[in-house]
Design a protein around this motif. Structure first.
Motif, PDB file in Angstrom:
ATOM      1  N   TRP A 142      -2.331   4.631 -10.692  1.00  0.00           N
ATOM      2  CA  TRP A 142      -1.574   3.581 -10.310  1.00  0.00           C
ATOM      3  C   TRP A 142      -1.453   4.155  -8.572  1.00  0.00           C
ATOM      4  O   TRP A 142      -1.426   2.900  -7.913  1.00  0.00           O
ATOM      5  CB  TRP A 142      -0.383   3.458 -11.301  1.00  0.00           C
ATOM      6  CG  TRP A 142       0.494   4.726 -10.861  1.00  0.00           C
ATOM      7  CD1 TRP A 142       0.406   6.149 -11.579  1.00  0.00           C
ATOM      8  CD2 TRP A 142       1.408   4.913  -9.836  1.00  0.00           C
ATOM      9  NE1 TRP A 142       2.000   6.705 -10.851  1.00  0.00           N
ATOM     10  CE2 TRP A 142       2.345   6.111 -10.405  1.00  0.00           C
ATOM     11  CE3 TRP A 142       2.089   3.500  -8.647  1.00  0.00           C
ATOM     12  CZ2 TRP A 142       2.908   6.266  -9.438  1.00  0.00           C
ATOM     13  CZ3 TRP A 142       2.873   4.550  -8.257  1.00  0.00           C
ATOM     14  CH2 TRP A 142       3.393   5.317  -8.385  1.00  0.00           C
ATOM     15  N   ARG A 143      -1.895   5.285  -7.936  1.00  0.00           N
ATOM     16  CA  ARG A 143      -0.936   5.220  -7.248  1.00  0.00           C
ATOM     17  C   ARG A 143      -2.270   4.738  -5.905  1.00  0.00           C
ATOM     18  O   ARG A 143      -1.745   3.697  -4.977  1.00  0.00           O
ATOM     19  CB  ARG A 143      -1.035   6.649  -6.586  1.00  0.00           C
ATOM     20  CG  ARG A 143       0.423   7.298  -7.391  1.00  0.00           C
ATOM     21  CD  ARG A 143       0.662   8.727  -6.662  1.00  0.00           C
ATOM     22  NE  ARG A 143       1.817   9.112  -7.436  1.00  0.00           N
ATOM     23  CZ  ARG A 143       3.048   9.092  -7.160  1.00  0.00           C
ATOM     24  NH1 ARG A 143       3.393   8.512  -5.448  1.00  0.00           N
ATOM     25  NH2 ARG A 143       4.175   9.560  -7.612  1.00  0.00           N
ATOM     26  N   TRP A 144      -3.150   5.124  -5.874  1.00  0.00           N
ATOM     27  CA  TRP A 144      -4.566   4.596  -5.514  1.00  0.00           C
ATOM     28  C   TRP A 144      -5.083   2.527  -5.572  1.00  0.00           C
ATOM     29  O   TRP A 144      -5.615   1.892  -4.747  1.00  0.00           O
ATOM     30  CB  TRP A 144      -5.884   5.009  -5.778  1.00  0.00           C
ATOM     31  CG  TRP A 144      -6.335   6.166  -4.677  1.00  0.00           C
ATOM     32  CD1 TRP A 144      -5.848   7.930  -5.294  1.00  0.00           C
ATOM     33  CD2 TRP A 144      -6.328   6.612  -3.650  1.00  0.00           C
ATOM     34  NE1 TRP A 144      -6.060   8.297  -4.107  1.00  0.00           N
ATOM     35  CE2 TRP A 144      -6.240   7.160  -3.012  1.00  0.00           C
ATOM     36  CE3 TRP A 144      -6.553   5.507  -2.619  1.00  0.00           C
ATOM     37  CZ2 TRP A 144      -6.673   8.151  -2.303  1.00  0.00           C
ATOM     38  CZ3 TRP A 144      -6.536   6.050  -0.922  1.00  0.00           C
ATOM     39  CH2 TRP A 144      -6.786   7.415  -0.934  1.00  0.00           C
ATOM     40  N   THR A 145      -4.098   2.188  -6.552  1.00  0.00           N
ATOM     41  CA  THR A 145      -3.976   1.292  -6.792  1.00  0.00           C
ATOM     42  C   THR A 145      -3.591   0.389  -6.056  1.00  0.00           C
ATOM     43  O   THR A 145      -3.963  -0.837  -5.303  1.00  0.00           O
ATOM     44  CB  THR A 145      -3.808   0.817  -8.959  1.00  0.00           C
ATOM     45  OG1 THR A 145      -4.538   1.505  -9.234  1.00  0.00           O
ATOM     46  CG2 THR A 145      -3.702  -0.714  -8.933  1.00  0.00           C
ATOM     47  N   PHE A 146      -2.426   0.814  -5.663  1.00  0.00           N
ATOM     48  CA  PHE A 146      -1.235  -0.097  -4.683  1.00  0.00           C
ATOM     49  C   PHE A 146      -2.229  -0.207  -3.431  1.00  0.00           C
ATOM     50  O   PHE A 146      -1.976  -0.981  -2.905  1.00  0.00           O
ATOM     51  CB  PHE A 146      -0.044   1.226  -4.541  1.00  0.00           C
ATOM     52  CG  PHE A 146       1.173   0.353  -5.644  1.00  0.00           C
ATOM     53  CD1 PHE A 146       1.168  -1.043  -5.277  1.00  0.00           C
ATOM     54  CD2 PHE A 146       1.811   1.136  -6.454  1.00  0.00           C
ATOM     55  CE1 PHE A 146       2.724  -1.282  -6.387  1.00  0.00           C
ATOM     56  CE2 PHE A 146       2.599   0.834  -7.040  1.00  0.00           C
ATOM     57  CZ  PHE A 146       3.101  -0.473  -7.518  1.00  0.00           C
ATOM     58  N   VAL A 147      -2.596   1.172  -3.280  1.00  0.00           N
ATOM     59  CA  VAL A 147      -2.895   1.527  -1.679  1.00  0.00           C
ATOM     60  C   VAL A 147      -4.826   0.404  -1.470  1.00  0.00           C
ATOM     61  O   VAL A 147      -5.033  -0.200  -0.958  1.00  0.00           O
ATOM     62  CB  VAL A 147      -3.973   2.511  -1.472  1.00  0.00           C
ATOM     63  CG1 VAL A 147      -4.717   2.985  -0.299  1.00  0.00           C
ATOM     64  CG2 VAL A 147      -2.620   3.695  -1.018  1.00  0.00           C
ATOM     65  N   ALA A 175      -6.566   1.270 -12.093  1.00  0.00           N
ATOM     66  CA  ALA A 175      -5.834   2.242 -12.063  1.00  0.00           C
ATOM     67  C   ALA A 175      -6.486   3.187 -13.402  1.00  0.00           C
ATOM     68  O   ALA A 175      -6.095   4.701 -13.740  1.00  0.00           O
ATOM     69  CB  ALA A 175      -4.644   1.153 -12.574  1.00  0.00           C
ATOM     70  N   ALA A 212       0.555  -1.145  -0.169  1.00  0.00           N
ATOM     71  CA  ALA A 212       0.066  -0.043   0.129  1.00  0.00           C
ATOM     72  C   ALA A 212       0.765   1.033   0.017  1.00  0.00           C
ATOM     73  O   ALA A 212       0.514   2.183  -0.512  1.00  0.00           O
ATOM     74  CB  ALA A 212      -1.060   0.029   1.055  1.00  0.00           C
ATOM     75  N   CYS A 248       3.904   1.195  -1.741  1.00  0.00           N
ATOM     76  CA  CYS A 248       4.128   2.162  -2.687  1.00  0.00           C
ATOM     77  C   CYS A 248       3.088   3.014  -3.213  1.00  0.00           C
ATOM     78  O   CYS A 248       4.038   3.892  -4.744  1.00  0.00           O
ATOM     79  CB  CYS A 248       4.322   0.412  -3.921  1.00  0.00           C
ATOM     80  SG  CYS A 248       4.735  -0.652  -3.459  1.00  0.00           S
ATOM     81  N   GLY A 249       1.929   2.970  -3.354  1.00  0.00           N
ATOM     82  CA  GLY A 249       1.675   4.360  -3.508  1.00  0.00           C
ATOM     83  C   GLY A 249       2.014   6.262  -3.136  1.00  0.00           C
ATOM     84  O   GLY A 249       1.501   6.701  -3.809  1.00  0.00           O
TER      85      GLY A 249
END
Length: 437
Positions: free
Chosen positions: A170-175, A165, A97, A99-100
């Motif tokens: 892409w940031r919220w995808t990790f979260v 995504a 998470a 990583c976002g």
């Protein structure tokens, strides 16, 4: 170690445990591979090369995995394994998470290193727990069900990752994909019970010794010598490592390859790959384990022989899928090879676990994972990135295709030979009936 876990932990409950560990494996793979569907977006925002992407997608994850893999396996052989799985799952999900929140290449690299730290402690105790819940004659099918997580993980990472995504970036995808793993870790901690070690042991003559040693771990060097001189263990670990090199190469690089070659969005690619992997991978994992168990009743050599045949047949499908001139043909050829390759995993994992002593299983699993991740993640993706960058002037967007093909063909040829060689070390007599605890 929890001593209240006896032989009563059978029936339906053991399948609940198996499903929980399979879901853990699913998040393990999803958190590794979600990077694949996000590669083009991350590359564009941070202006990265394929070599840097290879380092982020594979090598960064592998560094601490390599350093902590064997210590984690040793810990799994002497501590409460289900607690270890729960803590590891929550840790790597949290790091995924984070990583976002990356600000650039180096901060994303650090977060990916953290994912590797957590995941180093997940695999060894998981397969050790399963080995104590299922008898040897049903272990391949149990490991096949467990390995379904390796199929559902990319499905989650690709399909959900691609759609998220496109909608949120892409940031919220990790979260969004990281948080559920933390919750699963809590549920696993509260509901899964630790089984006694060595509940089943294949050789009746050694059962008393297994009972005596079930709670006594040998010194590290004694364990390493035992594993090093175990021909079945050494050969099947090498064989499965080479099998997973092309598997991970396609898992990481197939999505960006499709985007570059066929001008499709991350959401479309995610849905396509997710559907292909689910439709082909889930039945292949389960049926492959059942088929290996069925063949091994007549001759145990069929476990490695089946793996050798399936791996050998994968090579032409995966070579021509990256040379096809349409998206549909690429996906059709890919799924044929994928079905064959993943059908070997239940048999391969069960051979590793059933060939070693109960107090060696965590260490054996960590060494197997170490080898797979060193070759498959640590070296493979970065090597493909380097080849793609170096060949870009000559082959343009096809440079990535040729890089993946080159590594896949060599690796599958090696895996075929090594599985055949494993068969040479397997006793030709049918396995003895399992000895209950």
């Amino acid at each position: 170690m929890n001593k209240d876990s006896g032989t009563s932990f059978g029936g339906i409950y053991r399948y609940y445990v198996l499903i929980m560990l399979m879901l853990t494996f699913m998040f393990n793979i999803a958190d590794r591979l979600v990077m694949s569907i996000l590669i083009e977006d991350i590359k564009a925002e941070f202006l990265l090369s394929d070599t840097q992407i290879g380092l982020l997608a594979g090598t960064a994850f592998t560094v601490f995995y390599l350093l902590l893999g064997i210590p984690a396996g040793r810990l799994a052989d002497r501590t409460n394994r289900k607690n270890m799985v729960a803590i590891s799952l929550s840790l790597w999900s949290l790091m995924s998470a984070l990583c976002g929140a990356a600000l650039g290449f180096w901060t994303l690299l650090l977060a990916r290193l953290g994912v590797g730290v957590g995941e180093a402690g997940g695999g060894p105790p998981s397969v050790s727990i399963i080995t104590d819940y299922f008898a040897p004659h049903e272990l391949s099918r149990a490991m096949g069900i467990f390995a379904v997580g390796a199929v559902l993980g990319p499905v989650l990472g690709y399909a959900a990752g691609g759609l998220i995504a496109e909608a949120y970036g892409w940031r919220w995808t990790f979260v969004i994909l990281g948080v559920p793993g933390i919750l699963l870790g809590v549920i696993l901690y509260l509901t899964v019970r630790e089984p006694n070690r060595g509940r089943y042991f294949q050789q009746a003559a050694q059962k008393a010794e297994a009972d005596k040693a079930a709670d006594t771990q040998e010194p590290f060097m004694t364990t390493m010598r035992s594993l090093w001189t175990n021909n079945i263990f050494v050969r099947v670990v090498l064989a499965n490592s080479f099998t997973n090199i092309p598997s991970f190469a396609f898992a990481i690089w197939l999505a960006p390859t499709l985007m570059r070659n066929f001008d499709v969005s991350s959401g479309e690619v995610g849905v396509y790959l997710g559907a292909v992997l689910f439709i082909g991978g889930v039945p292949a994992m389960i049926l492959g384990g059942f088929l290996a168990d069925f063949l091994a009743k007549k001759n145990p050599k069929w476990r490695p022989w089946y793996c050798a045949l399936a791996v050998m047949m994968t090579a032409p499908f995966w070579t021509f899928c990256l040379l096809a001139d349409s998206l549909e043909m690429t996906l059709a050829l890919y799924i044929c090879g994928y079905i064959l390759l993943v059908s070997t995993q239940g048999a391969a994992i069960s051979m590793v676990q059933s060939s070693v002593l109960p107090t060696e299983r965590g260490t054996a699993s960590s060494i197997s994972s170490l080898s797979i991740n060193l070759l498959g993640y640590g070296i493979g993706p970065a090597l493909i990135g380097v080849m793609s960058d170096n060949w870009a002037d000559d082959y343009g967007s096809m440079s990535l295709n040729y890089a993946v093909i080159s590594l896949a063909v060599v690796s599958l040829a090696m895996a075929t030979f090594l599985f055949w060689w494993t068969g040479k070390a397997v006793n030709a007599e049918p396995a003895a009936d399992p000895v209950p605890a």
